[in-house]
Design an enzyme around this catalytic site. Structure first.
Site, PDB file in Angstrom:
ATOM      1  N   HIS A  14     -10.140   1.360   0.352  1.00 24.22           N
ATOM      2  CA  HIS A  14      -8.678   1.240   0.353  1.00 24.22           C
ATOM      3  C   HIS A  14      -8.236   0.705  -1.006  1.00 24.22           C
ATOM      4  CE1 HIS A  14      -4.631   0.488   1.255  1.00 24.22           C
ATOM      5  NE2 HIS A  14      -4.738  -0.052   2.455  1.00 24.22           N
ATOM      6  N   CYS A  71       0.807  -1.227   0.000  1.00 23.48           N
ATOM      7  CA  CYS A  71       0.000   0.000   0.000  1.00 23.48           C
ATOM      8  C   CYS A  71       0.836   1.271   0.000  1.00 23.48           C
ATOM      9  CB  CYS A  71      -0.943  -0.011   1.195  1.00 23.48           C
ATOM     10  SG  CYS A  71      -1.889  -1.550   1.331  1.00 23.48           S
ATOM     11  N   HIS A 129      -3.176   7.860   5.739  1.00 24.69           N
ATOM     12  CA  HIS A 129      -3.426   6.529   5.199  1.00 24.69           C
ATOM     13  C   HIS A 129      -4.848   6.101   5.572  1.00 24.69           C
ATOM     14  CE1 HIS A 129      -2.025   3.007   3.186  1.00 24.69           C
ATOM     15  NE2 HIS A 129      -2.180   2.206   4.231  1.00 24.69           N
TER      16      HIS A 129
END
Length: 439
Positions: free
Chosen positions: A352, A180, A315
């Site tokens: 996400h 990520c 994030h």
């Protein structure tokens, strides 16, 4: 990496393109969704051959959590014009859709900068694309109709190569996988390559298209998926993350080159930096101390007062371990000054997006800088109680708010943290004089 303050000819962002869930296919459409606080989550696509009955009943198995019929999915993931890129039909079908979407977004980013991608054959441009394997198509180790095309059809192997080959770029070209953190790692490598003279300019970005539902299976086993079909970043109501898809690309080059060619300067890259958690806790567990080291080092490289940062794109995975660790690191760095930076996460809108998470966050910051407003982070009205908000000036962005510049510049920061322990951070400066709405 040297800072812009020390560099008379800094690296700038002069083009961008984005695709996000909800049919978003342009920066203007992306900004509208962010400013309007729209959630872009939909049910699972029914045209991918996924075992939905099995997936949606995993909670019946001991040790497995519920999987909601929800995620952030690209409407145009299957759309591609192979002839436009000089690719045969069978080869196009064998290509991971991450390659197709990546090529499309890179092309649009070049057009957005004012370049004609069709005239760049032989150009000294680099290409750095974040991407992770997504299990698309038949196995490579068997005979099938697509054998012979699979070697360059795998998404991770060929996205950057496809872009460079399709346009004719001769600079460095590589895919980046730090989970990520892949997006910002790709931006870091692209910026470093231009600064080092390895190429005149570079495309940097990332793409995520889920060829299989593997991510939902994995996190259902870890009991880390949202139980209500929403990604409630930094909220006390968060129950886990929600997977999504997306793609974005930016053009990075020296400011002198951008000015000479009449390219629009969206922002200056003051600093990028990456690090790793190191050993100790399990590999999936985020580390506040590693994130704090990363942020402090990036601030040092940028050569600015952390109090100048007005917007932080975090994030924000909405996981019980991830959000508190990240907020602790942000409080210890940006939250300790006199200013009150606003933090949020595009994951609350789109889910996400994994390897593409950082580039969507970066483009969100650039658009906020252009419009002079910080968009809200969804579900932020009830902040997590796992951190003490009173000990710092850090606050969640709960509504569309004006973003006042500091000495004619808006300063923003972006964070990304990978499941393998990699962390990345970037600090961007956006001069007010570049502000305009027509892009």
């Amino acid at each position: 990496m040297t800072s812009t303050a020390q560099d008379p000819d800094p690296i700038v962002i002069s083009g961008m393109a984005v695709e996000a869930p909800g049919g978003i296919d342009s920066p203007s459409a992306f900004w509208s969704a962010l400013a309007d606080a729209r959630e872009l989550i939909t049910p699972f696509p029914r045209d991918r051959g996924w075992p939905l009955e099995d997936l949606l009943t995993l909670s019946r198995i001991d040790g497995w959590a519920k999987v909601c019929d929800a995620g952030g999915f690209l409407n145009g993931a299957a759309e591609f014009d192979p002839a436009f890129f000089g690719i045969g039909q069978r080869e196009a079908i064998a290509m991971d859709p991450q390659q197709r979407v990546g090529m499309r977004v890179a092309w649009k980013a070049l057009e957005n900068s004012g370049l004609n991608p069709g005239d760049l054959d032989g150009a000294d441009g680099g290409c750095f694309i974040g991407v992770s394997p997504m299990e698309y198509g038949p196995r490579g180790g068997e005979v099938n109709a697509y054998s012979g095309h699979r070697i360059v059809g795998f998404g991770q192997l060929g996205v950057a190569g496809r872009i460079s080959h399709g346009i004719g770029l001769i600079g460095p070209s590589m895919c980046v996988d730090s989970a990520c953190a892949s997006s910002l790692t790709a931006v870091h490598l692209a910026t470093s390559a231009v600064r080092a003279g390895e190429c005149e300019w570079a495309i940097a970005g990332a793409v995520c298209v889920m060829g299989s539902p593997i991510a939902f299976y994995e996190f259902a086993k870890h009991n880390a998926l949202s139980t209500d079909g929403h990604c409630r970043s930094y909220s006390d109501d968060a129950t886990g993350t929600l997977w999504g898809e997306g793609a974005g690309a930016i053009l990075v080059e020296r400011e002198s080159r951008a000015r000479a060619l009449g390219h629009r300067v969206y922002g200056r890259i003051l600093a990028t930096h990456t690090n790793h958690n190191g050993k100790g806790k399990p590999i999936l567990v985020p580390r506040a101390e590693a994130q704090e080291r990363l942020i402090r080092r990036t601030i040092e490289i940028a050569g600015i007062d952390p109090g100048a940062i007005g917007m932080i794109e975090g994030h924000g995975t909405a996981t019980r371990a991830g959000d508190p660790a990240e907020l602790t690191a942000l409080q210890n760095t940006y939250g300790s000054g006199d200013c009150a930076p606003l933090v949020g996460s595009v994951k609350s809108n789109a889910g996400h997006t994994q390897a593409a998470a950082g580039i969507l966050g970066l483009i969100k910051v650039l658009l906020a800088g252009q419009h002079g407003h910080i968009p809200p982070s969804l579900f932020a009205e009830n902040p997590t109680t796992r951190v003490d908000w009173d000990r710092s000036n850090l606050r969640l962005a709960t509504k569309l708010e004006p973003w006042e510049p500091t000495n004619g510049v808006r300063y923003g920061a972006v964070s990304s943290f990978g499941a393998g322990g990699s962390n990345a951070h970037a600090i961007i400066a956006m001069p007010v004089r570049e502000e305009s709405d027509d892009f």
